[in-house]
Design a protein around this motif. Sequence first.
Motif, mmCIF file in Angstrom:
data_model
loop_
_atom_site.group_PDB
_atom_site.id
_atom_site.type_symbol
_atom_site.label_atom_id
_atom_site.label_comp_id
_atom_site.label_asym_id
_atom_site.label_seq_id
_atom_site.Cartn_x
_atom_site.Cartn_y
_atom_site.Cartn_z
ATOM 1 N N GLU A 66 0.849 -1.198 0.000
ATOM 2 C CA GLU A 66 0.000 0.000 0.000
ATOM 3 C C GLU A 66 0.885 1.249 0.000
ATOM 4 O O GLU A 66 1.942 1.279 0.646
ATOM 5 C CB GLU A 66 -0.872 -0.027 1.262
ATOM 6 N N ILE A 78 -0.062 3.489 -11.378
ATOM 7 C CA ILE A 78 -0.938 3.782 -10.248
ATOM 8 C C ILE A 78 -0.057 4.329 -9.134
ATOM 9 O O ILE A 78 0.846 3.644 -8.635
ATOM 10 C CB ILE A 78 -1.689 2.523 -9.765
ATOM 11 N N ASP A 89 -7.460 -0.744 -4.852
ATOM 12 C CA ASP A 89 -6.946 -0.909 -6.219
ATOM 13 C C ASP A 89 -6.725 -2.386 -6.556
ATOM 14 O O ASP A 89 -6.435 -2.721 -7.710
ATOM 15 C CB ASP A 89 -5.622 -0.159 -6.391
ATOM 16 N N SER A 130 -0.762 3.682 -4.220
ATOM 17 C CA SER A 130 -1.731 2.593 -4.361
ATOM 18 C C SER A 130 -2.515 2.362 -3.066
ATOM 19 O O SER A 130 -1.992 2.534 -1.950
ATOM 20 C CB SER A 130 -1.021 1.314 -4.794
ATOM 21 N N THR A 179 4.031 2.945 -5.696
ATOM 22 C CA THR A 179 3.654 3.174 -7.091
ATOM 23 C C THR A 179 3.904 1.898 -7.892
ATOM 24 O O THR A 179 4.918 1.222 -7.687
ATOM 25 C CB THR A 179 4.469 4.333 -7.684
ATOM 26 N N ILE A 199 -2.744 -5.362 -3.788
ATOM 27 C CA ILE A 199 -2.167 -4.324 -2.933
ATOM 28 C C ILE A 199 -2.153 -4.860 -1.501
ATOM 29 O O ILE A 199 -3.201 -5.185 -0.930
ATOM 30 C CB ILE A 199 -2.959 -3.006 -2.992
ATOM 31 N N ARG A 238 -5.029 9.388 -9.503
ATOM 32 C CA ARG A 238 -3.804 8.629 -9.226
ATOM 33 C C ARG A 238 -3.375 7.744 -10.392
ATOM 34 O O ARG A 238 -2.324 7.086 -10.312
ATOM 35 C CB ARG A 238 -4.020 7.765 -7.984
#
Lengths: 114, 117
Positions: free
Chosen positions: B15, B79, B86, B82, B18, B115, B63
Motif C-alpha cells: 500500500e 498507479i 486498487d 496505491s 507506485t 495491494i 492517481r
Amino acid sequence: DVKVTQSSRYLVKRTGEKVFLECVQDMDHENMFWYRQDPGLGLRLIYFSYDVKMKEKGDIPEGYSVSREKKERFSLILESASTNQTSMYLCASSPGTGLRQPQHFGDGTRLSIL
Amino acid sequence: AQTVTQSQPEMSVQEAETVTLSCTYDTSENNYYLFWYKQPPSRQMILVIRQEAYKQQNATENRFSVNFQKAAKSFSLKISDSQLGDTAMYFCAFMMNRAGSNYQLIWGAGTKLIIKP
C-alpha cells in the motif's frame, strides 16, 4: 450512471439444456455486446448488436446465438449447452458509434455446465 | 491481426507504493483508442482511463496515468499511492474499427494486481 443488469450472477445447467442469459441496459445505448471471460484469455467477443434486431458475430460465435427484440435487452442463447461453455459471461453496452465510446459492463454471470 | 499483450500475469505491491502495469499492442491502424479497465473482486468491469492515439499528451485520472509510446506500441498504466481498493484484475484494451461504423475492443489477458497492507 449507466446500469447494465444481467439476470443471474450464478447459474448451473446440465449438458444439452437450452440456456438463456439476459441483459438489460437503462441508458438507451445503441450497442450491446456479449463476452466470455476465461483465465489467461481475457475477454473474447461472442456476438454484438448495434441496433434492434441486428446482430453481428464476434470472434467465438460457435454454439451461441443472440436475440435483440428491444433496444434495452440483449439475450445470449446456448442452444445445447456443453461443458466447454462453462465460463464467466459479461454483457456490455455503449452509446452510438465511434472509437472513443467506452463500454459499460454488467456484473457478469458465472455459468457452470455439468 | 490486432493483438494486445499484457506480459505480467500477477503483481503485488505494498500500500502507498507506485506500480506500473505494462501493455503492448500490435496494429497497422493510425487512428485508435486505448483503454485500461479494472475488474475488482466484485466482478463489475470499470473504465479506468483512455487514450486517443493522436494525442501526444498522456492521459491522467487522479492517481492513474498512462505512458503512451505510439512508436513502440506501448501503453502502460501507472498507479500512484496505491490503495487497498486498487486490488483487481486490470485489462488493457484496444479499440479497432471492425467494419463500417462498427467498433470492437481487443483485450489483453489481464494482470492481477494485489495491494498488500
